[in-house]
Design a protein around this motif. Structure first.
Motif, PDB file in Angstrom:
ATOM      1  N   THR A   1      64.181  94.904  52.504  1.00 41.97           N
ATOM      2  CA  THR A   1      62.764  95.142  52.751  1.00 41.97           C
ATOM      3  C   THR A   1      61.993  93.832  52.676  1.00 41.97           C
ATOM      4  OG1 THR A   1      62.165  95.547  50.429  1.00 41.97           O
ATOM      5  CG2 THR A   1      62.927  97.439  51.722  1.00 41.97           C
ATOM      6  N   ILE A   2      60.898  93.779  53.415  1.00 38.45           N
ATOM      7  CA  ILE A   2      59.979  92.639  53.362  1.00 38.45           C
ATOM      8  C   ILE A   2      58.711  93.124  52.679  1.00 38.45           C
ATOM      9  CG2 ILE A   2      58.739  90.896  54.698  1.00 38.45           C
ATOM     10  CD1 ILE A   2      60.712  91.409  56.953  1.00 38.45           C
ATOM     11  N   ASN A   3      58.279  92.405  51.661  1.00 37.14           N
ATOM     12  CA  ASN A   3      57.138  92.836  50.867  1.00 37.14           C
ATOM     13  C   ASN A   3      56.082  91.735  50.776  1.00 37.14           C
ATOM     14  OD1 ASN A   3      59.474  94.484  50.070  1.00 37.14           O
ATOM     15  ND2 ASN A   3      58.102  95.375  48.581  1.00 37.14           N
ATOM     16  N   LEU A   4      54.823  92.146  50.885  1.00 34.46           N
ATOM     17  CA  LEU A   4      53.704  91.289  50.505  1.00 34.46           C
ATOM     18  C   LEU A   4      53.365  91.663  49.076  1.00 34.46           C
ATOM     19  CD1 LEU A   4      51.458  91.475  53.687  1.00 34.46           C
ATOM     20  CD2 LEU A   4      52.942  89.598  52.990  1.00 34.46           C
ATOM     21  N   ASP A   5      53.661  90.784  48.147  1.00 34.75           N
ATOM     22  CA  ASP A   5      53.601  91.121  46.727  1.00 34.75           C
ATOM     23  C   ASP A   5      54.486  92.341  46.513  1.00 34.75           C
ATOM     24  OD1 ASP A   5      51.846  89.002  46.138  1.00 34.75           O
ATOM     25  OD2 ASP A   5      50.150  90.171  46.840  1.00 34.75           O
ATOM     26  N   GLN A   6      53.943  93.449  46.034  1.00 38.26           N
ATOM     27  CA  GLN A   6      54.770  94.634  45.789  1.00 38.26           C
ATOM     28  C   GLN A   6      54.662  95.666  46.901  1.00 38.26           C
ATOM     29  OE1 GLN A   6      56.889  94.633  43.060  1.00 38.26           O
ATOM     30  NE2 GLN A   6      56.117  92.548  43.174  1.00 38.26           N
TER      31      GLN A   6
ATOM     32  N   ARG B   1      45.732  90.611  54.740  1.00 36.54           N
ATOM     33  CA  ARG B   1      45.061  90.505  53.437  1.00 36.54           C
ATOM     34  C   ARG B   1      45.607  89.313  52.677  1.00 36.54           C
ATOM     35  NH1 ARG B   1      48.478  91.826  49.413  1.00 36.54           N
ATOM     36  NH2 ARG B   1      50.185  93.300  49.750  1.00 36.54           N
ATOM     37  N   THR B   2      44.954  88.990  51.551  1.00 37.88           N
ATOM     38  CA  THR B   2      45.461  87.925  50.701  1.00 37.88           C
ATOM     39  C   THR B   2      46.733  88.378  50.001  1.00 37.88           C
ATOM     40  OG1 THR B   2      44.088  88.694  48.876  1.00 37.88           O
ATOM     41  CG2 THR B   2      43.170  86.978  50.290  1.00 37.88           C
ATOM     42  N   PHE B   3      47.578  87.431  49.650  1.00 36.67           N
ATOM     43  CA  PHE B   3      48.807  87.762  48.939  1.00 36.67           C
ATOM     44  C   PHE B   3      49.258  86.555  48.142  1.00 36.67           C
ATOM     45  CE2 PHE B   3      50.195  85.620  52.676  1.00 36.67           C
ATOM     46  CZ  PHE B   3      51.420  85.048  52.395  1.00 36.67           C
ATOM     47  N   GLN B   4      50.093  86.798  47.135  1.00 35.87           N
ATOM     48  CA  GLN B   4      50.634  85.722  46.315  1.00 35.87           C
ATOM     49  C   GLN B   4      52.067  85.379  46.694  1.00 35.87           C
ATOM     50  OE1 GLN B   4      48.856  87.902  42.517  1.00 35.87           O
ATOM     51  NE2 GLN B   4      49.915  86.046  41.943  1.00 35.87           N
ATOM     52  N   TRP B   5      52.867  86.436  46.936  1.00 38.24           N
ATOM     53  CA  TRP B   5      54.300  86.252  47.142  1.00 38.24           C
ATOM     54  C   TRP B   5      54.736  86.962  48.426  1.00 38.24           C
ATOM     55  CZ3 TRP B   5      57.068  83.396  43.522  1.00 38.24           C
ATOM     56  CH2 TRP B   5      56.437  83.168  42.300  1.00 38.24           C
ATOM     57  N   LEU B   6      55.637  86.318  49.155  1.00 40.57           N
ATOM     58  CA  LEU B   6      56.378  86.970  50.225  1.00 40.57           C
ATOM     59  C   LEU B   6      57.770  87.217  49.667  1.00 40.57           C
ATOM     60  CD1 LEU B   6      56.558  87.842  53.231  1.00 40.57           C
ATOM     61  CD2 LEU B   6      57.434  85.561  53.711  1.00 40.57           C
TER      62      LEU B   6
ATOM     63  N   SER C   1      61.794  85.759  46.227  1.00 43.69           N
ATOM     64  CA  SER C   1      60.335  85.716  46.248  1.00 43.69           C
ATOM     65  C   SER C   1      59.875  84.281  46.468  1.00 43.69           C
ATOM     66  CB  SER C   1      59.751  86.256  44.937  1.00 43.69           C
ATOM     67  OG  SER C   1      59.982  87.646  44.823  1.00 43.69           O
ATOM     68  N   ILE C   2      58.994  84.103  47.449  1.00 47.17           N
ATOM     69  CA  ILE C   2      58.491  82.777  47.788  1.00 47.17           C
ATOM     70  C   ILE C   2      56.977  82.784  47.634  1.00 47.17           C
ATOM     71  CG2 ILE C   2      58.410  80.962  49.539  1.00 47.17           C
ATOM     72  CD1 ILE C   2      60.808  82.332  50.872  1.00 47.17           C
ATOM     73  N   LYS C   3      56.450  81.851  46.856  1.00 47.80           N
ATOM     74  CA  LYS C   3      55.010  81.746  46.689  1.00 47.80           C
ATOM     75  C   LYS C   3      54.352  81.386  48.019  1.00 47.80           C
ATOM     76  CE  LYS C   3      53.638  80.701  41.955  1.00 47.80           C
ATOM     77  NZ  LYS C   3      53.028  79.699  41.065  1.00 47.80           N
ATOM     78  N   LYS C   4      53.161  81.928  48.226  1.00 45.80           N
ATOM     79  CA  LYS C   4      52.430  81.634  49.451  1.00 45.80           C
ATOM     80  C   LYS C   4      52.280  80.125  49.640  1.00 45.80           C
ATOM     81  CE  LYS C   4      47.842  81.975  51.459  1.00 45.80           C
ATOM     82  NZ  LYS C   4      46.442  82.373  51.238  1.00 45.80           N
TER      83      LYS C   4
ATOM     84  N   GLN D   1      67.515  86.675  43.033  1.00 45.13           N
ATOM     85  CA  GLN D   1      67.111  86.749  41.633  1.00 45.13           C
ATOM     86  C   GLN D   1      67.151  88.204  41.179  1.00 45.13           C
ATOM     87  OE1 GLN D   1      66.451  83.857  39.978  1.00 45.13           O
ATOM     88  NE2 GLN D   1      66.972  82.847  41.911  1.00 45.13           N
ATOM     89  N   PRO D   2      67.401  88.441  39.890  1.00 44.36           N
ATOM     90  CA  PRO D   2      67.388  89.821  39.402  1.00 44.36           C
ATOM     91  C   PRO D   2      65.987  90.416  39.476  1.00 44.36           C
ATOM     92  CG  PRO D   2      67.605  88.281  37.580  1.00 44.36           C
ATOM     93  CD  PRO D   2      67.752  87.474  38.838  1.00 44.36           C
TER      94      PRO D   2
END
Length: 841
Positions: free
Chosen positions: A57-62, A89-94, A114-117, A133-134
């Protein structure tokens, strides 16, 4: 200030293209990861008896926004899917999550990347392996919290001074869904030090991801020197350096354990005596993942392309836009701004995408394609290799066909592709790949049946071919005939090399890429589509069904297969089809034209009639949008149970989450009550709103105002009006008519081109130096390596264009710098670890 100027000035649009290829290897003890070229050497370490079904799955944050197909019974899953989408929208992590698919139980999350924006730019355009990562609940956070902090000095009755910390927790935004539903959040506010932990708690807010707390808490930081009452805290003045404010967000679990949603920490020493107000991004717990191993889960290979555009008002781009739009008239074409753009970009595709869209938007694409194609033909020595390379001309035509030919592909190929994928017949004719029990004669008959059907649909489809494609093909055909006047076939091969080779054949082999199918087909169906695609390429090549051509086939089995096609009717059908699609004569369809299919998918709609226990419930429905109507159905391919003619739609707008405590909702306003719809994620909601707005913008009775919230319990929640038919209280966001068939933001495409020129500034200067050396000095030239990769036909004209480009780019740089200064001066930041999230429209 002009309203358009305002909206453009703060417009930030983001695009993410994701192509990921997954490979895992498992050993008996731990998960071992190797690159694909090491598979053979390490196959002995695999565990053969633990095959699994995986998806990603691809997630913007959660928030999950895309999901791949399930790869069944695999130890080294390979996906190879591509996702291109706007981030609304704004997001922190992809983030990317790997799941082990389960039929009876909940799908198991194996690991994540998880990659920071802020770090996405470090990976864009590159293929990278990322260690999985776990997945730890303490690290799964998203959202932000709005705090106001103040350190007061209080004078006691005896005149001594003590310090008091005031924490005002105002609100949170963008908290995650819990089990698909809005959470019940509350916050704990603590003053933490070496020997103290004062904690206070807010009230629980029910069913919301954007809770409004507006609660204030007071903490003693230091006490007056006369304070004598015994306390468990003995805080001295200097201990303020060790104190920090900690805010933890939780989901109230009622009868089960509360779920951690994130935390922020602010050192008290940064406050001093100032009031400090900011939005803080929620962070994971510091102890999250510490005890977990990070080297035993495998790796994920990703190719990510991320761009973020800051689009200025339209007038800022006038000079660059005009310079690009007149490229087709520049002599020679290699001295034009558009051609120079393709020369300095490392990958021509980077330049082609915004360039084609900009020229298409301003109706300048056909003459430009004709000009670069003519330049391309100068270097073509043999007619049978015409338009076979990846040049600027061929890539422009490829991109044009993708943009304007979507509906053409759908009406032509989708029915037969659906038949092949849903009721597949064995079609393998390669003796080496035949399975035990397969009959090659039967397989050949099946393949012939499919090829005949696909070919028949294509050659009958000229009436549906978009006019723009026909105009481009017309130009290519006559340019080819002019370049090779003694070859009667070249005028057809010039067109077939695009329409068969690079359009229909590519769509057949990759139907998911062209939205003809929702997912990549399984392995057997993919092989069938590959064989059909090969056949279509060959049938579409003018004059290919000859004995000399057949003998050149690399695969003997394909040569045998095509011996059954040696009929004049095939070549005549191709000739007639190519004549039709490369004609500039208007094509009027016989009878009523079919509606254009624009979008479809599964969403939830609020019941408009019946209620359940006094409340109208939400039901899952299949929605379909065409150029004529918007419908929903109980299931896909069933008759519609509700239809709204496009001409009756008055507005399409977002719906406030507070209406039903649900995220990603929008409303379709028509003659009856509003239709309230919930999409599955923010990307899907944005795409539906955009598609509906695009198709309804020319409606004559569009509304100028709407209600952003629902009418519930006798009043509108937004303005408290009690009359359901009252005029809206907010201005519609899309009330300007549009007369373009394809929705393209010309300013945004120009901004992207400016960014490409900026990135490649050193190459522009190198090309300028080369032109200057040739045009001015006519003496010792630069070393060949300095300019041999550039096309310089006319050094004077090219030098002049380069000077214009550099001058325009410098002026745009100044405008962007002013904007960035204004943006940074208007933003307030929290601590370095928890920066504020700026508003992005």
């Amino acid at each position: 200030m002009h309203s358009e100027w305002k909206s453009k000035f703060f417009e930030h649009s983001k695009t993410v293209t994701l192509l990921y290829l997954l490979f895992w290897k498992f050993s008996p003890a731990i998960f071992m990861v190797f690159l694909f070229f090491l598979f053979t050497d390490d196959a002995k370490h695999l565990v053969p008896n633990k095959m699994r079904d995986f998806f990603c799955t691809i997630n913007l944050d959660q928030e999950e926004v895309f999901r791949t197909q399930v790869v069944e019974k695999s130890l080294s899953p390979y996906f190879g899917e591509e996702f291109y989408f706007e981030i609304p929208r704004t997001f922190q992590w992809l983030s990317f999550y790997i799941y082990d698919k389960s039929v009876l139980q909940k799908d198991l999350r194996i690991g994540k990347v998880s990659i920071k924006k802020e770090d996405l730019c470090n990976y864009t355009g590159k293929e990278n392996w990322f260690m999985l990562q776990p997945v730890d609940s303490n690290s799964e956070v998203q959202g932000k919290v709005h705090l106001e902090l103040k350190l007061n000095e209080l004078i006691t009755d005896n005149g001594s001074v003590c310090q008091q910390l005031v924490v005002h927790i105002k609100e949170c935004h963008g908290l995650p869904l819990i089990n698909g539903q809005n959470c019940d959040p509350y916050a704990t506010v603590s003053l933490v030090g070496p020997s103290r932990n004062d904690q206070k708690k807010t009230k629980v807010k029910k069913k919301t991801s954007n809770p409004q707390f507006n609660e204030t808490f007071y903490f003693e930081v230091t006490r007056s020197s006369s304070y004598t009452k015994k306390s468990q805290f003995q805080v001295e003045e200097e201990d303020i350096e060790k104190l920090e404010v900690r805010v933890d967000l939780w989901n109230n679990g009622n009868l089960v354990q509360d779920i951690f949603l994130g935390e922020i920490k602010v050192p008290v020493k940064v406050l001093r005596n100032d009031s400090f107000q900011a939005w803080y991004l929620l962070q994971p717990r510091e102890n999250g993942n510490k005890s977990s191993k990070t080297d035993d889960l495998g790796s994920l290979r990703l190719n990510i392309c991320y761009t973020e555009d800051c689009v200025l008002p339209s007038e800022y781009y006038t000079s660059l836009r005009n310079l690009l739009l007149k490229s087709a008239d520049v002599q020679p074409i290699s001295a034009s701004a558009a051609y120079i753009l393709s020369e300095v970009c490392r990958d021509k595709y980077d330049a082609v995408l915004p360039l084609v869209r900009l020229l298409l938007h301003h109706h300048k694409l056909v003459p430009f394609v004709a000009a670069v194609a003519e330049l391309d033909l100068k270097d073509t020595q043999e007619a049978n290799t015409i338009f076979r390379g990846n040049t600027l001309a061929t890539r422009c035509v490829d991109e044009m066909m993708k943009i304007v030919g979507k509906h053409y592909l759908k009406v032509t190929l989708k029915p037969v592709i659906d038949e092949i994928c849903e009721s597949p017949k064995p079609c393998e004719i390669d003796p080496i790949k035949l399975r035990e029990g397969d009959n090659v004669e039967i397989n050949m008959e099946n393949l012939r049946y499919y090829v005949d059907k696909v070919f028949r649909e294509i050659v009958r489809s000229s009436i549906s071919c978009p006019t723009l494609m026909c105009d481009v093909f017309y130009s290519l055909r006559h340019l080819a005939a002019k370049r090779f006047p003694n070859d009667p076939h070249v005028q057809y091969s010039a067109v077939s090399s695009f329409v068969f080779l690079r359009f229909f054949a590519v769509a057949v082999v990759s139907p998911h890429t062209f939205h003809l199918r929702p997912h990549h087909p399984d392995a057997q169906t993919s092989r069938t589509l590959t064989l059909i695609s090969k056949a279509i390429q060959t049938l579409g090549s003018w004059g290919s069904l000859t004995k000399t051509k057949l003998s050149s086939f690399k695969e003997t089995f394909m040569c045998e297969f095509f011996k059954t096609f040696q009929e004049e009717t095939f070549t005549e059908s191709v000739k007639k089809f190519l004549d039709d699609v490369s004609s500039t004569e208007s094509k009027e369809p016989s009878g009523v034209s079919e509606p254009v299919h624009l979008k479809e998918g599964e969403m939830y709609k609020r019941a408009q009639g019946r209620t359940r226990i006094g409340k109208k419930n939400f039901k899952k429905r299949w929605f379909c949008l065409t150029s004529r109507e918007f419908t929903y159905h109980k299931q896909q391919d069933k008759e519609p149970i509700f239809t709204i003619p496009i001409k009756n739609i008055l507005a399409v707008e977002k719906l406030d989450e507070s209406s039903f405590n649900k995220k990603n909702m929008f409303q379709v306003l028509h003659g009856e009550k509003p239709l309230y719809i919930q999409a599955n994620n923010c990307v899907e909601a944005s795409e539906w709103i955009e598609a509906l707005c695009r198709v309804t913008r020319c409606n004559q009775k569009r509304l100028s105002f709407y209600h952003p919230s629902a009418f519930l319990n006798g009043n509108w929640l937004c303005c408290k009006a009690t009359i359901e038919s009252s005029e809206g209280c907010a201005r519609c966001t899309a009330d300007v008519p549009a007369d373009t068939q394809i929705e393209i933001d010309g300013d945004r495409e120009t901004e992207r081109i400016y960014s490409l020129f900026t990135i490649n500034r050193s190459k522009l200067q190198k090309l300028e130096e080369a032109c200057g050396s040739i045009a001015v000095y006519q003496g010792p030239r630069k070393e060949p390596d300095d300019y041999s990769n550039f096309t310089i036909e006319d050094s004077v004209a090219t030098f002049h264009t380069l000077q214009q480009i550099i001058d325009i780019v410098e002026k745009l740089n100044e405008s962007h710098e002013k904007y960035q200064k204004k943006r940074s001066s208007s933003a307030k930041y929290g601590s370095e670890e928890n920066p504020i999230v700026g508003k992005v429209s």
